[in-house]
Design an enzyme around this catalytic site. Structure first.
Site, short mmCIF file in Angstrom:
data_model
loop_
_atom_site.label_atom_id
_atom_site.label_comp_id
_atom_site.label_asym_id
_atom_site.label_seq_id
_atom_site.Cartn_x
_atom_site.Cartn_y
_atom_site.Cartn_z
CD GLU A 57 -2.88 1.00 -2.41
OE1 GLU A 57 -3.19 -0.14 -2.01
OE2 GLU A 57 -3.59 2.01 -2.22
CG HIS A 72 -2.04 0.87 1.27
ND1 HIS A 72 -2.03 2.11 0.70
CD2 HIS A 72 -3.27 0.72 1.81
CE1 HIS A 72 -3.19 2.70 0.89
NE2 HIS A 72 -3.98 1.86 1.57
#
Length: 346
Positions: A320, A223
């Site tokens: 991401e 992330h």
């Protein structure tokens, strides 16, 4: 966010308040550890040596990596909140830092310039995930049967190896199942995560192995938060892909098709791209162009909260790398994905 589912080999010395001692923990809400009395398993297995010397108002805490882990280009010190972190640096003026809590890379500098972003509301308490840098989503990305984004980002990992060949400092961390993780996700596993600097590049490798007697499946993602001027950010390499936009009101994904050569961020963006290419390019609006090249990360996610986090949304963008179709592993099988982030002149 969610949509689908300095050198030197010796120890570093830091002067900290006495709060340091009880705040080091495994990150489990159920338990706290006073380090002097009961060292967390992750620290002991990592061979972290910790010594406290009493003084009038502070404890002088000396931390280092004992034995063969103490090599040039790799140090350990106490970071924010007293949490142990590992620092890598090379002769190319690249450096990064990784917290054992969550195995999150919180800083990557190329030639002295910071390229990752840690949110100003990030908490370094050894319990909650660190918001920013490169957090892990495992064994679940987004919402689902267990907690949002899984548990790997809010537990302590252990150091199992370091190396530095040809000015390429590298550290490998490990997360294994325990009573806490099995209470959430009842499987035995070993996750290894390597981070290294190769010239100006930041490189990572994630390996998940099933050591249980029964099969399991998982989803996962890195992330990654990048520093940015959101109004000038551009991401290329996604034109023509199927994507799913998360509606900020209904929270439901809406299928679409990307028809732009350059994706920009002029509104709330929470978008998954299926079967993304192995190379994306990010222009962060601050004068930096970064190439993200991967093996094994089949999907991509773009996120910026825009006015839902109006205080600080302008300063970052999340690009991401993800694996959103469940990876099914039989006993003794493993899965590996790699990511290289490179400053580029493109």
């Amino acid at each position: 966010m969610a949509l689908l589912c300095k050198p030197g080999c010796g120890p570093a010395t830091t002067t900290l308040s006495k709060e340091f001692m009880p705040r080091l923990s495994l990150g489990f809400k159920q338990q706290k550890f006073a380090l002097a009395a009961n060292p967390p398993r992750g620290f002991r297995n990592a061979r972290l040596s910790v010594k406290a010397e009493a003084s009038s108002n502070t404890s002088v805490v000396t931390q280092g990596i004992s034995g063969n882990f103490a090599i040039a280009g790799i140090n350990v010190d106490a970071g924010e909140g007293g949490l142990p972190r590992i620092k890598l640096h090379n002769k190319q003026k690249s450096e990064c830092e990784i917290y054992l809590h969550g195995a999150v890379v919180t800083s990557w500098k190329s030639k002295g310039k910071e390229l990752l972003h840690v949110r100003p509301d990030a908490v370094f308490d050894g319990v909650k995930p660190i918001s920013g840098g490169i957090p892990h989503c495992f064994p679940q990305f987004g919402p689902g049967a267990i907690q949002q984004h899984g548990f790997a980002r809010n537990v302590s990992w252990e150091v199992i190896g370091t190396s530095n060949e040809d000015d390429t400092p590298r550290v490998t961390l490990r997360l294994i199942d325990n009573e806490y993780t099995r209470g959430i996700w009842d499987y035995r596993f070993v996750v290894k995560y390597s981070v290294w600097l190769q010239g100006e590049e930041l490189c990572t490798e994630l390996n998940v192995k099933n050591v249980d007697e029964k099969p399991f499946s998982f989803t996962t993602a890195l992330h990654t938060y990048f520093k940015a001027d959101i109004g000038a950010v551009k991401v290329t390499g996604l034109n023509g892909l199927k994507c799913f936009d998360k509606d900020p009101v209904t929270k439901e994904p809406v299928e679409a098709s990307e028809d732009r050569d350059e994706v920009t961020f002029t509104e709330f963006v929470d978008r998954v791209y299926k079967d993304a290419p192995s190379r994306l390019v990010l222009r962060n609006g601050l004068g930096d162009t970064l190439a993200l090249e991967n093996e094994g990360w089949n999907d991509a996610v773009l996120w910026n909260p825009f006015l839902t986090m109006k205080i600080f949304y302008r300063d970052f963008v999340c690009v991401e790398n993800a694996k959103l179709d469940p990876v099914a592993l039989q006993p003794r099988e493993s899965w590996t994905a790699k990511l290289t982030i490179s400053p580029t002149a493109e």
